[in-house]
Scaffold this active site. Structure first.
Site, short mmCIF file in Angstrom:
data_model
loop_
_atom_site.label_atom_id
_atom_site.label_comp_id
_atom_site.label_asym_id
_atom_site.label_seq_id
_atom_site.Cartn_x
_atom_site.Cartn_y
_atom_site.Cartn_z
CG PHE A 11 57.42 -39.84 66.34
CD1 PHE A 11 57.74 -40.65 65.74
CD2 PHE A 11 56.16 -39.40 66.64
CE1 PHE A 11 56.72 -42.29 65.50
CE2 PHE A 11 55.51 -40.79 67.20
CZ PHE A 11 55.87 -41.79 66.76
CB ALA A 54 57.78 -28.01 60.84
CB THR A 71 47.27 -32.26 66.75
OG1 THR A 71 46.74 -33.35 68.41
CG2 THR A 71 46.62 -31.14 67.52
CG ASP A 72 43.81 -36.11 68.59
OD1 ASP A 72 44.81 -35.43 69.95
OD2 ASP A 72 43.09 -37.54 69.30
CD GLU A 73 47.52 -32.56 72.56
OE1 GLU A 73 47.38 -31.65 72.87
OE2 GLU A 73 47.69 -33.78 72.46
CE1 TYR A 112 51.52 -29.58 68.99
CE2 TYR A 112 49.92 -30.47 70.62
CZ TYR A 112 50.83 -30.65 69.64
OH TYR A 112 50.84 -31.53 68.21
CE LYS A 114 49.73 -29.49 64.69
NZ LYS A 114 50.89 -29.25 63.82
N PRO A 145 56.85 -41.79 85.88
CG PRO A 145 57.66 -39.78 84.92
CD PRO A 145 58.10 -41.73 84.75
CG HIS A 181 46.44 -34.35 82.21
ND1 HIS A 181 46.50 -35.18 82.71
CD2 HIS A 181 46.25 -35.11 80.72
CE1 HIS A 181 47.07 -36.45 81.90
NE2 HIS A 181 47.09 -36.07 81.25
P1 NAD Z 1 58.57 -34.10 66.59
O1 NAD Z 1 58.49 -32.58 67.47
O2 NAD Z 1 59.12 -35.33 67.22
O3 NAD Z 1 59.67 -33.19 65.79
C1 NAD Z 1 59.21 -31.87 65.00
C2 NAD Z 1 59.67 -31.77 64.05
O4 NAD Z 1 59.94 -30.10 63.91
C3 NAD Z 1 61.91 -31.96 64.66
O5 NAD Z 1 62.15 -32.96 63.87
C4 NAD Z 1 62.36 -30.98 64.81
O6 NAD Z 1 63.73 -30.30 65.18
C5 NAD Z 1 61.22 -29.37 63.16
N1 NAD Z 1 61.03 -28.69 63.80
C6 NAD Z 1 61.28 -27.68 64.70
N2 NAD Z 1 60.71 -26.42 64.91
C7 NAD Z 1 61.34 -26.51 63.89
C8 NAD Z 1 61.27 -25.04 63.02
N3 NAD Z 1 60.85 -23.35 62.99
N4 NAD Z 1 62.01 -25.24 61.24
C9 NAD Z 1 61.81 -26.54 60.79
N5 NAD Z 1 61.49 -27.59 62.06
C10 NAD Z 1 61.06 -27.34 62.70
O7 NAD Z 1 56.74 -34.08 66.81
P2 NAD Z 1 55.77 -34.83 66.02
O8 NAD Z 1 55.50 -36.16 67.24
O9 NAD Z 1 56.63 -35.64 65.25
O10 NAD Z 1 54.36 -34.02 65.40
C11 NAD Z 1 55.15 -33.87 64.10
C12 NAD Z 1 53.73 -33.07 63.59
O11 NAD Z 1 52.44 -34.16 64.07
C13 NAD Z 1 52.89 -32.19 64.27
O12 NAD Z 1 52.89 -30.77 63.77
C14 NAD Z 1 51.59 -32.29 65.18
O13 NAD Z 1 51.48 -31.34 65.88
C15 NAD Z 1 51.20 -33.10 64.59
N6 NAD Z 1 50.72 -34.39 65.45
C16 NAD Z 1 51.82 -35.31 66.23
C17 NAD Z 1 51.40 -36.39 66.99
C18 NAD Z 1 52.01 -36.98 67.79
O14 NAD Z 1 51.12 -38.35 68.36
N7 NAD Z 1 52.60 -37.16 67.95
C19 NAD Z 1 49.84 -36.60 66.80
C20 NAD Z 1 48.87 -36.28 65.85
C21 NAD Z 1 49.17 -34.59 64.69
O1 DAU Z 2 46.87 -36.16 70.01
C1 DAU Z 2 47.85 -35.88 69.63
C2 DAU Z 2 48.77 -35.59 70.41
O2 DAU Z 2 49.07 -36.36 71.05
C3 DAU Z 2 49.92 -34.62 69.85
O3 DAU Z 2 48.95 -33.61 69.07
C4 DAU Z 2 50.84 -34.21 70.25
O4 DAU Z 2 51.83 -33.95 69.28
C5 DAU Z 2 52.02 -35.71 71.17
O5 DAU Z 2 52.27 -34.80 72.28
C6 DAU Z 2 50.56 -36.71 71.51
O6 DAU Z 2 50.46 -35.03 72.97
P1 DAU Z 2 49.88 -36.00 74.41
O7 DAU Z 2 50.45 -35.05 75.51
O8 DAU Z 2 48.52 -36.63 74.83
O9 DAU Z 2 51.04 -36.82 74.76
P2 DAU Z 2 52.08 -37.31 75.66
O10 DAU Z 2 52.61 -38.78 75.32
O11 DAU Z 2 52.94 -36.21 76.62
O12 DAU Z 2 51.18 -37.88 76.68
C7 DAU Z 2 50.12 -39.18 76.35
C8 DAU Z 2 49.33 -38.93 77.81
O13 DAU Z 2 50.48 -39.17 78.91
C9 DAU Z 2 48.45 -37.98 78.09
O14 DAU Z 2 47.61 -38.46 79.38
C10 DAU Z 2 49.74 -37.07 79.70
C11 DAU Z 2 50.70 -38.80 80.33
N1 DAU Z 2 52.10 -38.65 81.25
C12 DAU Z 2 52.60 -38.30 79.66
C13 DAU Z 2 54.32 -37.93 80.14
C14 DAU Z 2 54.74 -37.94 79.57
C15 DAU Z 2 51.79 -38.76 81.99
O15 DAU Z 2 50.99 -39.82 82.57
N2 DAU Z 2 53.54 -39.20 82.09
C16 DAU Z 2 54.14 -38.80 81.51
O16 DAU Z 2 55.92 -38.97 82.27
#
Ligand code: NAD
Ligand code: DAU
Length: 352
Positions: A12, A83, A135-137, A160, A164, A215, A292
């Site tokens: 993403f 990744a 991530t902020d997590e 997770y 991280k 959900p 959570h």
């Molecule tokens: P995502 O799951 O959409 O994408 C992860 C990508 O990494 C995928 O393309 C997957 O194929 C690749 N990947 C997984 N394992 C791998 C491996 N062993 N070697 C090479 N490639 C691999 O994740 P995202 O939401 O795009 O998040 C990207 C990064 O940003 C992550 O490190 C995540 O922790 C961080 N992040 C995400 C968010 C969010 O809200 N999505 C917020 C803050 C930080």
């Molecule tokens: O804060 C950054 C993080 O945000 C990233 O590091 C993670 O990679 C990313 O997945 C995201 O984590 P969250 O757990 O916050 O995201 P998620 O979309 O899974 O959930 C967002 C909120 O919604 C959380 O409070 C859980 C809730 N939720 C999620 C799902 C999938 C639901 O209530 N129902 C659901 O089905």
């Protein structure tokens, strides 16, 4: 001409970053290394696949031979490590892969970058940098008030976020111990195009369009701080190019929303613009996520003051752009939800 090794660039945020950078700069090369797990999708990158400044390699970041070969073939200036296994719910069911990819994979990248960049004792080739996308997590959960700053103690809750955090600590250790040039960015929740529908916002859109139950974990009052993905990409670009070595930068746009607020907002938009049959009756409160986190909220003062970063996209605009993107790209959604997604969904949520 800088050469970026972008890992996870088919996911993403990674694919949004690749597209953002190739649009912004004509004088960079991007080598995108992605294992193409369930979350990686080359369809996201169709528009750049023939760009001569772009190269794709399918490989695991933990595979030292494959990563070494890439460093041998290209003179890598920057590593931007996206990744990861990224979904909290999956980490609760199966933590091992999170440690393998997020911790050991990061360690492998650090080791190889260090080996290739080091020219003397604590001395690195000019202009190199490793950026860890975190991530902020890692800060754990906030109560009703307060913000995460870069000084907030690390206190992760889920497997997770523990993985991280471990990766962040390794990156910091490579700075402290080996003086390796690094930065860490810690961003809040992203939303936008190419978001995989296991995550809240695309899952709501997907379920609405299929008239499936939505959900909502617990009472829906958990708070996330949402940032449009392009604003995150802009922050990473700034930190790679201008961030002070060894520093952590928090990224977030002061946009806190409860989950239930997000659910209702998307339902209302789709009801008006797509299908009047989409109603709040689809909302289903389900068992809460284990451990959570209640609330995330980023204080972005440091990146704003030091680098001049500010979010450009207001949530009201970004969410409409996002929903419209999904409406216009239903083939994309259909492709990623065929096959393995169905098995994942019934394992997580039952048959509903
Ligand atoms: P995502 O799951 O959409 O994408 C992860 C990508 O990494 C995928 O393309 C997957 O194929 C690749 N990947 C997984 N394992 C791998 C491996 N062993 N070697 C090479 N490639 C691999 O994740 P995202 O939401 O795009 O998040 C990207 C990064 O940003 C992550 O490190 C995540 O922790 C961080 N992040 C995400 C968010 C969010 O809200 N999505 C917020 C803050 C930080
Ligand atoms: O804060 C950054 C993080 O945000 C990233 O590091 C993670 O990679 C990313 O997945 C995201 O984590 P969250 O757990 O916050 O995201 P998620 O979309 O899974 O959930 C967002 C909120 O919604 C959380 O409070 C859980 C809730 N939720 C999620 C799902 C999938 C639901 O209530 N129902 C659901 O089905």
């Amino acid at each position: 001409m800088k050469t970026y090794l972008v890992t996870g660039g088919a996911g993403f945020i990674g694919s949004n970053f690749v597209l953002y950078m190739l649009k912004k700069y004509s004088d960079i090369t991007i080598v995108n290394v992605d294992l193409l797990t369930y979350a990686g999708n080359l369809e996201n990158l169709k528009s750049v696949e023939n760009n001569e400044n772009y190269h794709f390699v399918q490989a695991d970041i933990g595979d030292s031979k494959a990563i070494q070969a890439i460093f041998d073939q290209y003179d890598i200036d920057y590593v931007v490590n996206f990744a990861a296994e990224s979904h909290v719910d999956r980490s609760i069911k199966d933590p091992e892969i999170f440690v393998k990819t997020n911790v050991l994979g990061t360690l492998n990248l650090l080791n190889i970058a260090k080996e290739k960049w080091l020219v003397g004792d604590d001395l690195y080739k000019e202009g190199k940098k490793y950026l860890q996308v975190s991530t902020d997590e890692v800060y754990g959960s906030l109560g009703e008030t307060g913000y995460f700053t870069e000084k907030t103690p690390l206190d992760p809750s889920s497997p997770y976020s523990a993985s991280k955090t471990s990766a962040d600590l390794l990156v910091k250790a490579y700075w402290e111990t080996y003086k390796m040039p690094i930065n860490i960015t810690r961003c809040s929740n992203n939303y936008g195009p190419y978001h995989f529908p296991e995550k809240l916002i695309p899952l709501i859109i997907h379920n609405c369009l299929h008239h499936k139950e939505i959900p909502v974990y617990g009472n829906g009052e958990n708070v996330r701080d949402w940032l449009f993905v392009e604003d995150h990409c802009k922050a990473i670009d700034m930190v790679v190019n201008q961030g002070r070595l060894g520093e952590v930068y928090n990224v977030g746009g002061h946009n806190e929303r409860t989950n239930i607020e997000i659910v209702k907002l998307i339902i209302a938009y789709l009801q008006e613009h797509a299908d009047s049959g989409i109603t709040e009756d689809l909302i289903t409160f389900v068992k809460d996520r284990k451990g959570h986190d209640l609330r995330y909220a980023i204080d972005p003062t440091k990146i704003t003051n030091e680098l001049g970063w500010e979010p450009e996209t207001k949530f009201e605009d970004g969410i409409v752009r996002t929903i419209n993107w999904y409406l216009e790209n239903q083939d994309w959604m259909n492709h990623v939800t065929s096959g393995a997604y169905k098995a994942y969904y019934s394992k997580m949520y039952g048959q509903k």
